[in-house]
Scaffold this motif. Structure first.
Motif, PDB file in Angstrom:
ATOM      1  N   SER A   9       0.889  -1.250  -0.101  1.00  0.00           N
ATOM      2  CA  SER A   9      -0.257   0.052   0.050  1.00  0.00           C
ATOM      3  C   SER A   9       0.885   1.126  -0.077  1.00  0.00           C
ATOM      4  CB  SER A   9      -0.791   0.143   1.284  1.00  0.00           C
ATOM      5  OG  SER A   9      -1.693  -1.268   1.270  1.00  0.00           O
ATOM      6  N   SER A  10       0.280   2.268  -0.407  1.00  0.00           N
ATOM      7  CA  SER A  10       1.022   3.574  -0.461  1.00  0.00           C
ATOM      8  C   SER A  10      -0.068   4.836  -0.300  1.00  0.00           C
ATOM      9  CB  SER A  10       1.823   3.707  -1.500  1.00  0.00           C
ATOM     10  OG  SER A  10       2.527   5.149  -1.458  1.00  0.00           O
ATOM     11  N   GLY A  11       0.368   6.069  -0.270  1.00  0.00           N
ATOM     12  CA  GLY A  11      -0.587   7.088  -0.281  1.00  0.00           C
ATOM     13  C   GLY A  11      -0.867   8.024   1.093  1.00  0.00           C
ATOM     14  N   ASN A  12      -1.581   8.288   1.449  1.00  0.00           N
ATOM     15  CA  ASN A  12      -1.885   8.942   2.765  1.00  0.00           C
ATOM     16  C   ASN A  12      -3.296   8.834   3.431  1.00  0.00           C
ATOM     17  OD1 ASN A  12      -3.577  11.021   1.333  1.00  0.00           O
ATOM     18  ND2 ASN A  12      -1.495  11.757   0.735  1.00  0.00           N
ATOM     19  N   GLU A  13      -3.569   9.540   4.438  1.00  0.00           N
ATOM     20  CA  GLU A  13      -4.820   9.544   4.859  1.00  0.00           C
ATOM     21  C   GLU A  13      -6.051  10.124   4.041  1.00  0.00           C
ATOM     22  OE1 GLU A  13      -5.697  10.637   8.877  1.00  0.00           O
ATOM     23  OE2 GLU A  13      -3.559  10.354   9.514  1.00  0.00           O
ATOM     24  N   ASN A  14      -5.665  10.879   2.944  1.00  0.00           N
ATOM     25  CA  ASN A  14      -6.762  11.439   2.179  1.00  0.00           C
ATOM     26  C   ASN A  14      -6.884  10.535   0.863  1.00  0.00           C
ATOM     27  OD1 ASN A  14      -7.043  13.650   3.448  1.00  0.00           O
ATOM     28  ND2 ASN A  14      -5.303  14.483   2.629  1.00  0.00           N
ATOM     29  N   LYS A  15      -5.896   9.734   0.433  1.00  0.00           N
ATOM     30  CA  LYS A  15      -5.952   8.941  -0.785  1.00  0.00           C
ATOM     31  C   LYS A  15      -4.912   7.871  -0.501  1.00  0.00           C
ATOM     32  CE  LYS A  15      -6.866   7.653  -4.954  1.00  0.00           C
ATOM     33  NZ  LYS A  15      -7.756   6.530  -5.199  1.00  0.00           N
TER      34      LYS A  15
ATOM     35  N   LEU B 125      -7.236   0.293   8.983  1.00  0.00           N
ATOM     36  CA  LEU B 125      -6.106   0.843   8.681  1.00  0.00           C
ATOM     37  C   LEU B 125      -5.479   1.496   9.916  1.00  0.00           C
ATOM     38  CD1 LEU B 125      -7.243   2.926   5.545  1.00  0.00           C
ATOM     39  CD2 LEU B 125      -6.318   0.543   5.575  1.00  0.00           C
ATOM     40  N   LYS B 126      -4.168   1.624   9.731  1.00  0.00           N
ATOM     41  CA  LYS B 126      -3.257   2.570  10.576  1.00  0.00           C
ATOM     42  C   LYS B 126      -2.334   3.381   9.568  1.00  0.00           C
ATOM     43  CE  LYS B 126       0.569   1.071  13.000  1.00  0.00           C
ATOM     44  NZ  LYS B 126       1.255   0.864  14.315  1.00  0.00           N
ATOM     45  N   TYR B 127      -1.840   4.345  10.052  1.00  0.00           N
ATOM     46  CA  TYR B 127      -1.063   5.095   8.992  1.00  0.00           C
ATOM     47  C   TYR B 127       0.441   5.175   9.670  1.00  0.00           C
ATOM     48  CZ  TYR B 127      -5.344   6.158   6.634  1.00  0.00           C
ATOM     49  OH  TYR B 127      -6.402   6.107   6.134  1.00  0.00           O
ATOM     50  N   GLY B 128       1.512   4.895   8.918  1.00  0.00           N
ATOM     51  CA  GLY B 128       2.637   4.537   9.388  1.00  0.00           C
ATOM     52  C   GLY B 128       3.527   5.940   9.633  1.00  0.00           C
ATOM     53  N   LYS B 129       4.687   5.775   9.804  1.00  0.00           N
ATOM     54  CA  LYS B 129       5.537   6.883  10.169  1.00  0.00           C
ATOM     55  C   LYS B 129       5.751   7.963   9.029  1.00  0.00           C
ATOM     56  CE  LYS B 129       8.261   4.687  14.032  1.00  0.00           C
ATOM     57  NZ  LYS B 129       9.158   4.432  14.405  1.00  0.00           N
ATOM     58  N   THR B 130       5.754   7.366   7.800  1.00  0.00           N
ATOM     59  CA  THR B 130       5.974   7.981   6.636  1.00  0.00           C
ATOM     60  C   THR B 130       4.474   8.475   5.920  1.00  0.00           C
ATOM     61  OG1 THR B 130       5.603   6.159   5.214  1.00  0.00           O
ATOM     62  CG2 THR B 130       7.947   6.564   5.806  1.00  0.00           C
TER      63      THR B 130
ATOM     64  N   LEU C 139       8.595  -1.777 -12.060  1.00  0.00           N
ATOM     65  CA  LEU C 139       9.342  -1.002 -11.494  1.00  0.00           C
ATOM     66  C   LEU C 139       9.756  -1.806 -10.104  1.00  0.00           C
ATOM     67  CD1 LEU C 139       7.916   2.516 -11.635  1.00  0.00           C
ATOM     68  CD2 LEU C 139      10.139   1.807 -12.817  1.00  0.00           C
ATOM     69  N   MET C 140      10.924  -1.775  -9.567  1.00  0.00           N
ATOM     70  CA  MET C 140      11.390  -2.569  -8.460  1.00  0.00           C
ATOM     71  C   MET C 140      11.781  -1.305  -7.586  1.00  0.00           C
ATOM     72  SD  MET C 140      13.839  -5.686  -7.703  1.00  0.00           S
ATOM     73  CE  MET C 140      14.100  -5.733  -9.169  1.00  0.00           C
ATOM     74  N   PHE C 141      10.837  -1.175  -6.488  1.00  0.00           N
ATOM     75  CA  PHE C 141      11.192  -0.128  -5.465  1.00  0.00           C
ATOM     76  C   PHE C 141      12.186  -1.042  -4.158  1.00  0.00           C
ATOM     77  CE2 PHE C 141       6.968   1.033  -6.931  1.00  0.00           C
ATOM     78  CZ  PHE C 141       7.428   2.478  -7.548  1.00  0.00           C
ATOM     79  N   ILE C 142      13.405  -0.295  -4.188  1.00  0.00           N
ATOM     80  CA  ILE C 142      13.978  -0.520  -3.047  1.00  0.00           C
ATOM     81  C   ILE C 142      13.835   0.272  -1.661  1.00  0.00           C
ATOM     82  CG2 ILE C 142      16.412  -1.098  -2.161  1.00  0.00           C
ATOM     83  CD1 ILE C 142      15.621  -2.990  -4.661  1.00  0.00           C
ATOM     84  N   GLY C 143      13.375  -0.431  -0.607  1.00  0.00           N
ATOM     85  CA  GLY C 143      12.831   0.405   0.531  1.00  0.00           C
ATOM     86  C   GLY C 143      13.685  -0.133   1.763  1.00  0.00           C
ATOM     87  N   GLU C 144      14.064   0.903   2.585  1.00  0.00           N
ATOM     88  CA  GLU C 144      14.869   0.843   3.836  1.00  0.00           C
ATOM     89  C   GLU C 144      13.791   0.794   4.894  1.00  0.00           C
ATOM     90  OE1 GLU C 144      18.615   2.001   3.624  1.00  0.00           O
ATOM     91  OE2 GLU C 144      18.476   2.708   5.796  1.00  0.00           O
ATOM     92  N   LEU C 145      13.878  -0.315   5.708  1.00  0.00           N
ATOM     93  CA  LEU C 145      12.715  -0.717   6.827  1.00  0.00           C
ATOM     94  C   LEU C 145      12.812   0.548   7.829  1.00  0.00           C
ATOM     95  CD1 LEU C 145      10.812  -3.037   7.872  1.00  0.00           C
ATOM     96  CD2 LEU C 145      12.827  -3.652   9.219  1.00  0.00           C
ATOM     97  N   VAL C 146      11.427   1.011   7.922  1.00  0.00           N
ATOM     98  CA  VAL C 146      11.301   2.197   9.033  1.00  0.00           C
ATOM     99  C   VAL C 146      10.591   1.697  10.194  1.00  0.00           C
ATOM    100  CG1 VAL C 146       9.749   4.318   9.246  1.00  0.00           C
ATOM    101  CG2 VAL C 146      10.920   3.606   7.015  1.00  0.00           C
ATOM    102  N   GLN C 147       9.586   0.568  10.085  1.00  0.00           N
ATOM    103  CA  GLN C 147       9.092   0.031  11.393  1.00  0.00           C
ATOM    104  C   GLN C 147       8.305  -1.367  10.875  1.00  0.00           C
ATOM    105  OE1 GLN C 147       5.599   0.995  13.225  1.00  0.00           O
ATOM    106  NE2 GLN C 147       4.763   2.441  11.558  1.00  0.00           N
ATOM    107  N   SER C 148       8.377  -2.303  11.697  1.00  0.00           N
ATOM    108  CA  SER C 148       7.761  -3.664  11.350  1.00  0.00           C
ATOM    109  C   SER C 148       7.241  -4.074  12.618  1.00  0.00           C
ATOM    110  CB  SER C 148       8.703  -4.606  10.928  1.00  0.00           C
ATOM    111  OG  SER C 148       9.941  -4.737  11.727  1.00  0.00           O
TER     112      SER C 148
END
Lengths: 226, 226
Positions: A18-24, A96-101, A128-137
């Motif tokens: 998932s991606s986006g924000n609280e609005n969309k 849903l909950k919203y993450g640190k980002t 596309l391959m998105f490489i992401g660094e872990l923020v929380q788990s």
């Protein structure tokens, strides 16, 4: 020789990315999510360029991954796997909950989630391959087993949607000499095709409580098609 | 919060990724191999930069992937998972064939293989990700199930080697209040540690026929260590 059946032997999990924000917010079912380095913990997520979530991840620079369990509601798989967020709000009514980002994290049927900040975007062709660094788990429910692609295909009789990295055109499979005896059945609710040629079980032999793996409709809602 | 236990919920298979040629071949056990696009079929394989096979893949421009089954000989896992090809010829005595690109393909305990030509190499930190286009693929044994990382950890009691993308330093796991009661047992043959804190089963409760997941030594070859 390229025998496409060999590709089915590769093991995958199934996730809601998932991606986006609280609005969309938007998300999709992915089977190509995996760790690429341990120090620091980095992960790769592969996404079709036509996928609505791909453009949202590009804009947001972050994504969440919900690891779903084997009993995941068919509505969740149908909503995220076979519908586009361009037309519907996939997040409507979900837990849903919203993450640190700020990205949405789907908690329905979720056993654990990860949140990643994109540090690299790689063009690998159609995807596309998105490489992401872990923020929380976090573990959400340690009592259930993660849904794997193998379980989804064998037990839940699901197929990969057309824009998945692992989608296989059935015409490429080595033809089965008995294929002419196989029948196809279509879900009148969502159009999902149960093709006996791809399955271990004849449609008639499926239990009465079997439901459409996409939309959850009953077996009696299927009709035979050519 | 980063809860590292959540990372164990991601699903992976286990594969032997090989490269080189008839004169000098090498391979390693990988759990991060997956399809990234369907058209054309492309695959990603993640490899530690310190891994001897990484430099051979860079030189050769191709690699093979053997999908191994749940009953894979512990010697195969020990040979490819926990030893370096710098010191030993990992391919000695194995049942090999050579692909269209000349790379060795390990057929021992293999249910299917894929051969890929590298079209892109991506630096993701401690690891390289090789993107390969499919050259050939074949089913070898359709009667057995693919070995998954989850099966390897739960049933075969294996752990990720230090240079795996998914290696987790145990000190990072949320500490278990009962951990002080757990014991460790070392394989006197290969040094593998069975740490009860990481396992579902106490060492004493393992069946007598249980063997070291790395080298295949018997349970009686283990000694308790601090």
């Amino acid at each position: 020789m390229i025998q496409f059946e060999a590709l089915f032997k590769i093991s995958y999990g199934l996730y809601i990315v998932s991606s986006g924000n609280e609005n969309k917010g938007n998300g999709f079912i992915s089977n190509t999510f995996f760790q690429v380095t341990a120090e620091p913990p980095r992960f790769a997520s592969c996404c079709n360029k036509d996928n609505h979530t791909a453009s949202i991840i590009k804009d947001t620079g972050a994504f969440s991954v919900s690891i779903i369990h084997t009993d995941t509601d068919p509505d969740i798989i149908g909503r995220f796997g076979y519908k586009s967020g361009k037309d519907t709000d996939k997040m409507a009514g979900l837990n849903l909950k919203y993450g640190k980002t700020g990205v949405p994290i789907v908690l329905n049927d979720c056993i654990a989630f990860l949140e990643c900040k994109v540090i690299q975007t790689i063009d690998v062709g159609t995807h596309l391959m998105f490489i992401g660094e872990l923020v929380q788990s976090e573990i959400i429910d340690d009592t259930k087993e993660a849904l794997t692609y193998s379980y989804y295909r064998k037990i839940r009789k699901g197929v990969a949607p057309k824009n998945a990295p692992t989608y296989i055109d059935k015409s490429k499979l080595v033809s089965n000499p008995f294929a002419i005896e196989y029948k196809k059945f279509e879900c009148t609710a969502c159009g999902y095709i149960y093709d006996e040629a791809d399955e271990d079980t004849r449609f008639a032999d499926l239990p009465d409580e079997w439901v459409c793996p996409v939309c959850g409709s009953e077996k009696s809602d299927f009709i035979e098609v050519q």
